[in-house]
Enzyme design. Structure first.
Site, PDB file in Angstrom:
ATOM      1  N   CYS A  70      -4.960   2.680  -3.458  1.00  0.00           N
ATOM      2  CA  CYS A  70      -3.696   3.189  -2.894  1.00  0.00           C
ATOM      3  C   CYS A  70      -2.569   2.180  -3.108  1.00  0.00           C
ATOM      4  CB  CYS A  70      -3.829   3.532  -1.413  1.00  0.00           C
ATOM      5  SG  CYS A  70      -5.077   4.763  -1.088  1.00  0.00           S
ATOM      6  N   LYS A 120     -10.264  -0.595  10.722  1.00  0.00           N
ATOM      7  CA  LYS A 120     -10.444  -1.802   9.907  1.00  0.00           C
ATOM      8  C   LYS A 120     -10.777  -3.003  10.794  1.00  0.00           C
ATOM      9  CE  LYS A 120      -7.162  -0.310   6.357  1.00  0.00           C
ATOM     10  NZ  LYS A 120      -8.013   0.267   5.329  1.00  0.00           N
ATOM     11  N   HIS A 134       0.871  -1.181   0.000  1.00  0.00           N
ATOM     12  CA  HIS A 134       0.000   0.000   0.000  1.00  0.00           C
ATOM     13  C   HIS A 134       0.910   1.234   0.000  1.00  0.00           C
ATOM     14  CE1 HIS A 134      -2.669   2.990   1.959  1.00  0.00           C
ATOM     15  NE2 HIS A 134      -3.680   2.241   1.568  1.00  0.00           N
ATOM     16  N   ASP A 140       3.180  -4.576   8.019  1.00  0.00           N
ATOM     17  CA  ASP A 140       1.964  -3.784   7.884  1.00  0.00           C
ATOM     18  C   ASP A 140       0.786  -4.740   8.084  1.00  0.00           C
ATOM     19  OD1 ASP A 140      -0.262  -2.444   7.076  1.00  0.00           O
ATOM     20  OD2 ASP A 140       0.532  -1.765   5.157  1.00  0.00           O
ATOM     21  N   GLN A 196      -4.541  -5.028   7.082  1.00  0.00           N
ATOM     22  CA  GLN A 196      -5.606  -5.929   6.616  1.00  0.00           C
ATOM     23  C   GLN A 196      -5.633  -7.234   7.415  1.00  0.00           C
ATOM     24  OE1 GLN A 196      -7.990  -5.099   4.632  1.00  0.00           O
ATOM     25  NE2 GLN A 196      -7.144  -3.215   3.817  1.00  0.00           N
TER      26      GLN A 196
HETATM   27  N1  C6P Z   1      -6.297   0.507   2.998  1.00  0.00           N
HETATM   28  C1  C6P Z   1      -8.205   0.199   1.540  1.00  0.00           C
HETATM   29  O1  C6P Z   1      -9.313   0.497   1.105  1.00  0.00           O
HETATM   30  P1  C6P Z   1      -4.844   3.727   7.289  1.00  0.00           P
HETATM   31  O2  C6P Z   1      -5.408   4.578   6.209  1.00  0.00           O
HETATM   32  O3  C6P Z   1      -3.634   4.334   7.948  1.00  0.00           O
HETATM   33  O4  C6P Z   1      -5.869   3.235   8.260  1.00  0.00           O
HETATM   34  O5  C6P Z   1      -4.339   2.374   6.571  1.00  0.00           O
HETATM   35  C2  C6P Z   1      -3.429   2.432   5.522  1.00  0.00           C
HETATM   36  C3  C6P Z   1      -3.217   1.069   4.960  1.00  0.00           C
HETATM   37  C4  C6P Z   1      -1.970   0.476   5.085  1.00  0.00           C
HETATM   38  N2  C6P Z   1      -1.747  -0.762   4.638  1.00  0.00           N
HETATM   39  C5  C6P Z   1      -2.711  -1.497   4.061  1.00  0.00           C
HETATM   40  C6  C6P Z   1      -2.399  -2.889   3.614  1.00  0.00           C
HETATM   41  C7  C6P Z   1      -3.993  -0.951   3.883  1.00  0.00           C
HETATM   42  O6  C6P Z   1      -4.939  -1.682   3.310  1.00  0.00           O
HETATM   43  C8  C6P Z   1      -4.241   0.373   4.316  1.00  0.00           C
HETATM   44  C9  C6P Z   1      -5.581   1.020   4.076  1.00  0.00           C
HETATM   45  C10 C6P Z   1      -7.647   0.983   2.699  1.00  0.00           C
HETATM   46  O7  C6P Z   1      -7.552  -0.733   1.084  1.00  0.00           O
HETATM   47  C11 C6P Z   1      -7.712   2.456   2.449  1.00  0.00           C
HETATM   48  S1  C6P Z   1      -6.682   2.956   1.110  1.00  0.00           S
END
Ligand code: C6P
Length: 425
Positions: free
Chosen positions: A381, A243, A140, A217, A220
């Site tokens: 993203c 999430k 991401h 990371d 998910q």
């Molecule tokens: N993915 C998606 O729709 P934040 O925004 O900080 O809570 O998470 C960022 C992030 C980092 N790593 C992974 C693997 C992610 O999936 C995400 C967030 C969302 O897939 C929003 S782009």
């Protein structure tokens, strides 16, 4: 401080049920019970953010109605209550990811802020000109851009482990890319755009053989599978509360205690100091050294309530339910002519990305919305993933613990409707 002030915190329920009663669970989620464009909502966008159960909404409300005060500051009762609730939430996160000590849990806004913290603190201290950082081709943007900024500043180099046609990391290449120059590895546990579950334990072992620390990371992974930082052996891990059925604006960074203790502060301000004079400031101990200013107390409390909710259902049962949904979705979607899956990893989570011949993903998303079906369309993203598969965007259906087989049927029917509309044009 593995349990400050002896606050009793329930452990993850070892006797949690092995299956989910999804119809009953759906009663816990008020947002699921609404009509969108005149149709019952079918929410298939949990990878972007999950809906919130009543227990989380009530925990936040109760905090504001009864306990609202600032933490670690006042001697009065409300401040003590707020502090206890906040620190209890930290212990819940610690136990949820099986960290050895609550001081290893830093509250942050989410995965993005957690990664930026490590890049700016650990990274700025340890990365020098000519060093290399290694990521994978399925990251991401949050696990790419902070490292690019660091590399630019330090004249270091970002290396990228390739992925194959299925969307799996090519492990031989990954291993070869870890060299004496590598100073940090940052990998996703689960890809948000492909659904791939990476063999993180093996990947961490390969990095550790060369004494390279690894950030995972877990954005998910947090809502999908049991997390155990000691079992996988990572040095850092980030999760986003929103999430994981918790409010937005709260998440956690896990870091091994000795690493966090050796790292300089990320932001300056109140709470993170021990003493301040104009000549010299000394810093608070971890985790407070990394939590400058008034934290997001209410949402940390909500995060704790979400963890209680997940523990009561059981992460094994949640993973099994979502695995079943994803298998059924793949089987049903496979029958649609012109549908191409983007991401077909053998080990995968509750995310299905696809394209439909001659229909732009945004059009699919708009037509499905007219049917009350919420999916995400775009690059998620993860633009380098789109480039790797030669597509500008995908449609992505993602499942949470409250989704049903009937909702997969609705998705399939909605896609057929979109195909019909486009064939008429
Ligand atoms: N993915 C998606 O729709 P934040 O925004 O900080 O809570 O998470 C960022 C992030 C980092 N790593 C992974 C693997 C992610 O999936 C995400 C967030 C969302 O897939 C929003 S782009």
């Amino acid at each position: 401080m593995s349990n400050p002030s002896g606050i009793p915190v329930p452990n993850a329920a070892s006797d949690a049920p092995t299956t989910l009663d999804v119809q009953r669970i759906r009663e816990d989620f008020p947002a699921l019970h609404q009509q969108v464009n005149g149709k019952p909502l079918v929410y298939l966008d949990s990878a972007a953010t999950t809906q919130k159960p009543l227990s989380v909404i009530q925990a936040v409300r109760q905090y504001y109605e009864k306990d609202n005060s600032n933490v670690h500051r006042g001697v009065h009762t409300l401040s003590a209550r707020a502090t206890e609730s906040y620190e209890t939430a930290r212990i819940k996160v610690q136990r949820f990811i099986n960290a050895a000590d609550a001081r290893e849990i830093i509250f942050v806004r989410g995965a993005t802020e957690g990664i930026n913290l490590v890049a700016n603190s650990y990274g700025r201290k340890h990365i020098r000109a000519g060093d290399e950082l290694l990521i994978t081709a399925m990251e991401h943007h949050s696990n790419i851009v902070p490292w690019q900024l660091l590399c630019e500043e330090k004249d270091a180099h970002l290396r990228v482990a390739p992925i194959n046609e299925r969307g799996e990391v090519v492990l031989e290449s990954y291993e070869k890319l870890i060299t004496d120059r590598t100073k940090l590895v940052a990998i996703t546990y689960i890809s948000n755009s492909l659904g791939t579950i990476n063999p993180v334990k093996e990947m961490i072992e390969l990095a550790h053989r060369r004494r390279v620390p690894v950030l995972v990371d877990g954005a998910q992974a947090g809502p999908h599978l049991p997390l155990d930082v000691q079992e996988i052996g990572c040095d850092f891990l980030v999760v986003s509360g929103h999430k994981m059925y918790a409010p937005t604006g709260i998440g956690a960074l896990y870091g091994k205690l000795e690493l966090l203790e050796s790292m300089p502060p990320y932001q300056g301000g109140g709470e993170m100091i021990q003493s301040v004079t104009f000549e010299k400031t000394t810093y608070n101990d971890v985790p407070h050294k990394f939590e400058a200013g008034t934290p997001n107390i209410a949402d940390a409390v909500g995060f704790g309530a979400a963890i209680d909710y997940l523990n009561a259902l059981g992460m094994q049962a949640i993973a099994a339910h979502e695995d079943d949904l994803v298998r059924c979705a793949i089987a049903a979607l496979s029958a649609i002519p012109g549908l191409r899956f983007i991401g077909t990893a053998r080990d995968r989570a509750a995310v299905v990305s696809f394209t439909i011949e001659n229909i732009h993903p945004h059009d699919i998303g708009t037509i499905l919305d007219q049917e009350g079906i919420a999916i995400r369309t775009g690059h998620h993203c993860s633009q380098p993933v789109m480039d790797r598969f030669g597509v500008p965007a995908t449609s992505r259906a993602s499942f949470g613990l409250y989704n049903t087989h009937a909702e997969i049927d609705s998705l399939v029917a909605g896609i057929y409707k979109a195909k019909e509309l486009f064939s008429l044009e």
